[in-house]
Enzyme design. Structure first.
Site, mmCIF file in Angstrom:
data_model
loop_
_atom_site.group_PDB
_atom_site.id
_atom_site.type_symbol
_atom_site.label_atom_id
_atom_site.label_comp_id
_atom_site.label_asym_id
_atom_site.label_seq_id
_atom_site.Cartn_x
_atom_site.Cartn_y
_atom_site.Cartn_z
ATOM 1 N N GLY A 1 0.841 -1.204 0.000
ATOM 2 C CA GLY A 1 0.000 0.000 0.000
ATOM 3 C C GLY A 1 0.870 1.246 0.000
ATOM 4 C CG ASP B 1 -5.298 -7.950 -4.364
ATOM 5 O OD1 ASP B 1 -5.263 -7.811 -3.128
ATOM 6 O OD2 ASP B 1 -6.358 -8.110 -5.006
ATOM 7 C CB VAL B 2 -1.819 -7.611 0.501
ATOM 8 C CG1 VAL B 2 -0.658 -6.666 0.241
ATOM 9 C CG2 VAL B 2 -3.055 -6.848 0.957
ATOM 10 C CG ASN C 1 0.704 1.389 4.779
ATOM 11 O OD1 ASN C 1 0.342 2.100 5.705
ATOM 12 N ND2 ASN C 1 0.362 1.673 3.513
ATOM 13 C CB SER D 1 -5.793 1.580 13.455
ATOM 14 O OG SER D 1 -6.615 2.678 13.812
ATOM 15 C CE1 TYR E 1 -9.117 0.401 9.127
ATOM 16 C CE2 TYR E 1 -9.529 1.571 11.179
ATOM 17 C CZ TYR E 1 -8.711 1.311 10.095
ATOM 18 O OH TYR E 1 -7.500 1.944 9.979
ATOM 19 C CE LYS F 1 -5.994 -1.204 10.118
ATOM 20 N NZ LYS F 1 -4.763 -1.404 9.319
HETATM 21 N N1 LIG Z 1 -5.457 7.546 7.829
HETATM 22 C C1 LIG Z 1 -5.553 7.298 9.107
HETATM 23 O O1 LIG Z 1 -5.955 8.174 9.912
HETATM 24 C C2 LIG Z 1 -5.184 5.944 9.644
HETATM 25 C C3 LIG Z 1 -5.220 5.768 11.042
HETATM 26 C C4 LIG Z 1 -4.868 4.538 11.570
HETATM 27 C C5 LIG Z 1 -4.440 3.510 10.745
HETATM 28 N N2 LIG Z 1 -4.420 3.695 9.391
HETATM 29 C C6 LIG Z 1 -3.942 2.555 8.584
HETATM 30 O O2 LIG Z 1 -2.815 2.945 7.826
HETATM 31 C C7 LIG Z 1 -2.768 2.215 6.589
HETATM 32 C C8 LIG Z 1 -2.714 3.185 5.417
HETATM 33 O O3 LIG Z 1 -3.858 4.021 5.497
HETATM 34 P P1 LIG Z 1 -4.064 5.308 4.576
HETATM 35 O O4 LIG Z 1 -4.903 6.253 5.352
HETATM 36 O O5 LIG Z 1 -2.779 5.729 3.986
HETATM 37 O O6 LIG Z 1 -4.993 4.623 3.451
HETATM 38 P P2 LIG Z 1 -5.200 5.030 1.892
HETATM 39 O O7 LIG Z 1 -6.517 4.445 1.501
HETATM 40 O O8 LIG Z 1 -5.015 6.470 1.751
HETATM 41 O O9 LIG Z 1 -4.030 4.214 1.173
HETATM 42 C C9 LIG Z 1 -4.043 2.803 1.177
HETATM 43 C C10 LIG Z 1 -3.142 2.272 0.071
HETATM 44 O O10 LIG Z 1 -3.242 0.827 0.137
HETATM 45 C C11 LIG Z 1 -3.461 0.329 -1.185
HETATM 46 N N3 LIG Z 1 -4.209 -0.941 -1.091
HETATM 47 C C12 LIG Z 1 -5.504 -1.122 -0.699
HETATM 48 N N4 LIG Z 1 -5.834 -2.424 -0.802
HETATM 49 C C13 LIG Z 1 -4.735 -3.083 -1.253
HETATM 50 C C14 LIG Z 1 -4.455 -4.438 -1.570
HETATM 51 N N5 LIG Z 1 -5.398 -5.395 -1.468
HETATM 52 N N6 LIG Z 1 -3.220 -4.763 -1.992
HETATM 53 C C15 LIG Z 1 -2.257 -3.811 -2.130
HETATM 54 N N7 LIG Z 1 -2.472 -2.494 -1.861
HETATM 55 C C16 LIG Z 1 -3.690 -2.137 -1.427
HETATM 56 C C17 LIG Z 1 -4.257 1.414 -1.896
HETATM 57 O O11 LIG Z 1 -4.164 1.300 -3.303
HETATM 58 C C18 LIG Z 1 -3.589 2.682 -1.345
HETATM 59 O O12 LIG Z 1 -2.454 3.043 -2.106
HETATM 60 C C19 LIG Z 1 -4.005 1.325 6.584
HETATM 61 O O13 LIG Z 1 -3.663 0.045 7.068
HETATM 62 C C20 LIG Z 1 -4.938 2.035 7.557
HETATM 63 O O14 LIG Z 1 -5.883 1.164 8.118
HETATM 64 C C21 LIG Z 1 -4.777 4.877 8.828
#
Ligand SMILES: NC(=O)c1ccc[n+]([C@@H]2O[C@H](COP(=O)([O-])OP(=O)(O)OC[C@H]3O[C@@H](n4cnc5c(N)ncnc54)[C@H](O)[C@@H]3O)[C@@H](O)[C@H]2O)c1
Length: 266
Positions: free
Chosen positions: A12, A62-63, A89, A144, A157, A161
């Site tokens: 990701g 694709d994970v 991630n 998270s 969700y 996590k």
């Molecule tokens: N944004 C926040 O406030 C927040 C808070 C806590 C945790 N997180 C966690 O951090 C991580 C990243 O979040 P973000 O906000 O950057 O999300 P985002 O949606 O902005 O980015 C996620 C990325 O993961 C890729 N992705 C999705 N499914 C995939 C798959 N099956 N295989 C490969 N790639 C895949 C997407 O294409 C994208 O580039 C996630 O695990 C999310 O749960 C985010």
């Protein structure tokens, strides 16, 4: 943090937090592989990273599909011969359209566990044999603060996590004999494409935020729940990841660490 000669895969990694992690690892001298579903954005990020003077490549992966991630790992090994760091991630907040409905649907439970939990296991299963043979490796799982305590919003969700934190502990124990450290990072609130959608959902279904633009929902929530009164950034998460994968953290494993401005004090 000195990561020269280290090869890191960030799943990701094309956008949001994953992109931020890749940039920080590169700033510390690491070679970075951007593994993402999104080919174009992945290439763009890999080229930004390469412009910092380190090696970088994008792989489409694709994970949720073991074949896809195994093929990506084979491509990485063909180029670099070793893999030192895996940052799990990639994550989703639900299935397509999750932000348009007030309650978790069947498909949201499936997507959250398929990507956030099984996706981490798939990527780890593909990389762990390499790390075992090397007798060296660092794995960081992005969980998270939602995984720290169940809340009514998005239970599919938050429980996925929580599973990431539990899996991190199991894996740390399993891989410790091979000199592989496994830790989790729990981000707080970060303005990324994912959070933009979270904001839209709150504006629709939570009376407190009714009708507000997504960014305003985010800013209000920062004031309400973050004691340090500021948002976290992808770079903040990258800084902790860079520490955890460095030799300075060689005796830290099985831990989950919050980067959340004090939102959760446990
Ligand atoms: N944004 C926040 O406030 C927040 C808070 C806590 C945790 N997180 C966690 O951090 C991580 C990243 O979040 P973000 O906000 O950057 O999300 P985002 O949606 O902005 O980015 C996620 C990325 O993961 C890729 N992705 C999705 N499914 C995939 C798959 N099956 N295989 C490969 N790639 C895949 C997407 O294409 C994208 O580039 C996630 O695990 C999310 O749960 C985010």
């Amino acid at each position: 943090m000195e990561l020269k000669d280290r090869v890191a895969i960030v799943t990701g990694g094309a956008t949001g937090i994953g992109r931020g992690i890749g940039l920080v690892l590169a700033r510390n001298g690491g070679s970075v592989v951007v593994a993402d579903l999104d080919a174009d954005t992945g290439e763009h990020t890999a080229s930004d990273i390469a412009s910092m003077g380190v090696q970088s490549m994008a792989v489409v992966a694709d994970v949720t599909k073991p074949d896809s991630i195994e093929k990506a790992i084979a491509d990485v090994l063909a180029r670099f011969r070793h893999i030192d760091i895996l940052v799990n991630n990639a994550g989703v907040a639900g299935a397509r359209g999750w932000q348009t409905v007030p309650d978790s649907r069947e498909e949201d439970w499936v997507a959250a566990f398929q990507v956030n939990v099984k996706g981490i296991a798939n990527s780890t299963n593909a990389v762990a044999p390499v790390m075992r043979t090397q007798r060296y490796g660092k794995i960081v799982n992005i969980a998270s603060i939602a995984g720290r305590e169940g809340r009514p919003a998005l239970p599919h969700y938050s429980s996925s996590k929580a599973a990431v934190i539990n899996y991190t502990q199991a894996l740390a124990d399993e891989l410790a004999p091979y000199n592989v450290n496994v830790n989790a990072v729990c981000p707080g609130l970060l303005w990324t494409p994912m959070w933009d959608q979270v904001g839209h959902r709150y504006a629709q279904f939570n009376p407190k935020y009714q009708g507000l633009p997504s960014r305003q929902v985010f800013d209000t929530m920062i004031r309400d729940i973050i004691p340090l009164q500021r948002e976290q950034t992808p770079e903040d998460i990258g800084n902790l990841v860079a520490f955890l994968v460095s030799e300075d953290a060689r005796n830290i494993t099985g831990q989950a660490i919050n980067v959340d401005g004090g939102a959760f004090l446990r």
